[in-house]
Design an enzyme around this catalytic site. Structure first.
Site: not given
Length: 375
Positions: A48, A62
């Site tokens: 991520c 994100r």
């Protein structure tokens, strides 16, 4: 932007009994609320990237990169929410992406009504939690985002709160292992990386405004030293001015910027793109630029095979305006930006408001044609 409304109605989970799942609902309607599966039990290394971006407002967001979805939804938790059989939340409401299980929101990232943002990213092999201790302020890792964002108005309060608590490995349920995470914490006052390792809980200032996965944050930040020569400008021939070296392409000032999908390379590339990003200050311009920054480190399907034989891809990207309390997202299948406005939900109602993610592509109709009669 497309508001996330299905048939003009929001979806709700009501406290203990999920009243929207009454027996008079059809099986198809009930299935829309079920997660595709429980989060994984096996150890894995999903990747991520979290980023901040500042114009007139602060934007945080994100990418979540993995090889499968677990029924994520945009979840609004009201003020002083009382989940069944668990500690009530604090005085601030929050909105973010999460997995609802047993009436409890397990957040991946979220922002509260005061503008404080937090995101959890995988930190496998380095995250170490403590055991519950009598009389201590024990906070299980799965509850950290909800606890901090519902109780703290800004990053100063959050950092003070983090230094007081004991972050534990207590399981949410027996079949859900404790996720090995570290966290980005950000608001107008600053950006921080929060890591719980063998050395204890550490809070680092994050001047880069970026967090990925491994290695630990100090090493991620130090690696930027290796790329301080990179620039969006054309390079100057300092190697051998007497040689007839030519600038044969634009973009040579960034030659050497990592392009692979490893977490350290994504950190460097995201930091470079974020630092040099330019946009107008309007909401539309700022949000689009934020998604372009995240797009610089997204993963297309087929470029990263997992240990189990699957293929990792960017399942979704998120962006939130921390001051207007709007949560935006795109998915791998749908590139249109969906907007969910937290203040349009009942944040004093005592129940979760849940927006299932858009999972099918949407296409704009073309603009009306202009007939060129002189061609």
């Amino acid at each position: 932007f497309c508001p996330d409304v299905r048939g003009g109605r929001k979806r709700h989970f009501y406290g203990i009994n999920r009243r929207d799942l009454r027996d008079n609902k059809t099986e198809k309607q009930r299935a829309a609320f079920r997660p595709e599966a429980a989060p994984p039990e096996e150890e894995s290394l999903p990747m991520c990237t979290a980023v901040t971006y500042q114009t007139q407002s602060l934007y945080c967001g994100r990418n979540l990169d993995y090889d499968r979805s677990y029924g994520e939804s945009v979840v609004v938790t009201p003020r002083r929410f009382a989940p069944p059989h668990r500690r009530p939340s604090g005085p601030y409401a929050l909105i973010g992406m999460g997995h609802v299980r047993g009436g409890y929101p397990l957040y991946y990232d979220a922002v509260n009504e005061k503008g404080l943002y937090m995101a959890g990213l995988n930190f496998v092999g380095n995250a170490v939690y403590e055991k519950d201790a009598p009389g201590a302020d024990n906070v299980p890792q799965y509850a950290l985002i909800l606890r901090i964002l519902s109780e703290c108005a800004d990053s100063g309060e959050a950092c003070a709160r983090l230094r007081q608590l004991r972050l534990t490995d207590t399981l949410f349920e027996a079949d859900l292992p404790a996720a090995q995470l570290h966290w980005m914490l950000a608001d107008r006052r600053g950006c921080f990386a929060v890591e719980s390792t063998r050395e204890g809980l550490q809070i680092y200032a994050d001047p880069a405004g970026v967090l990925t996965n491994n290695p630990p944050f100090p090493q991620q930040l130090f690696a930027l030293n290796n790329y301080c020569r990179l620039s969006p400008d054309d390079p100057e021939n300092r190697w051998a001015p007497e040689l007839p070296l030519e600038l044969y392409s634009r973009g040579l000032g960034g030659l050497g910027l990592p392009g692979d999908l490893s977490s350290q390379s994504r950190f460097i590339r995201a930091a470079f793109v974020r630092h040099h990003s330019r946009s107008g200050s309007s909401e539309e311009e700022s949000v689009h630029q934020m998604f372009h920054i995240l797009g610089a480190v997204e993963q297309p399907d087929g470029c990263c095979r997992t240990e189990s034989g699957g293929w990792e891809r960017t399942l979704y990207s998120t962006c939130c305006n921390t001051e207007r309390w709007i949560y935006y997202y795109t998915t791998y299948e749908d590139r249109q930006i969906t907007a969910v406005e937290g203040y349009k939900t009942d944040i004093d109602g005592g129940f979760l408001t849940v927006y299932p993610m858009v999972s099918r592509p949407r296409f704009h109709a073309p603009c009306p044609p202009v007939i060129d009669k002189f061609s």
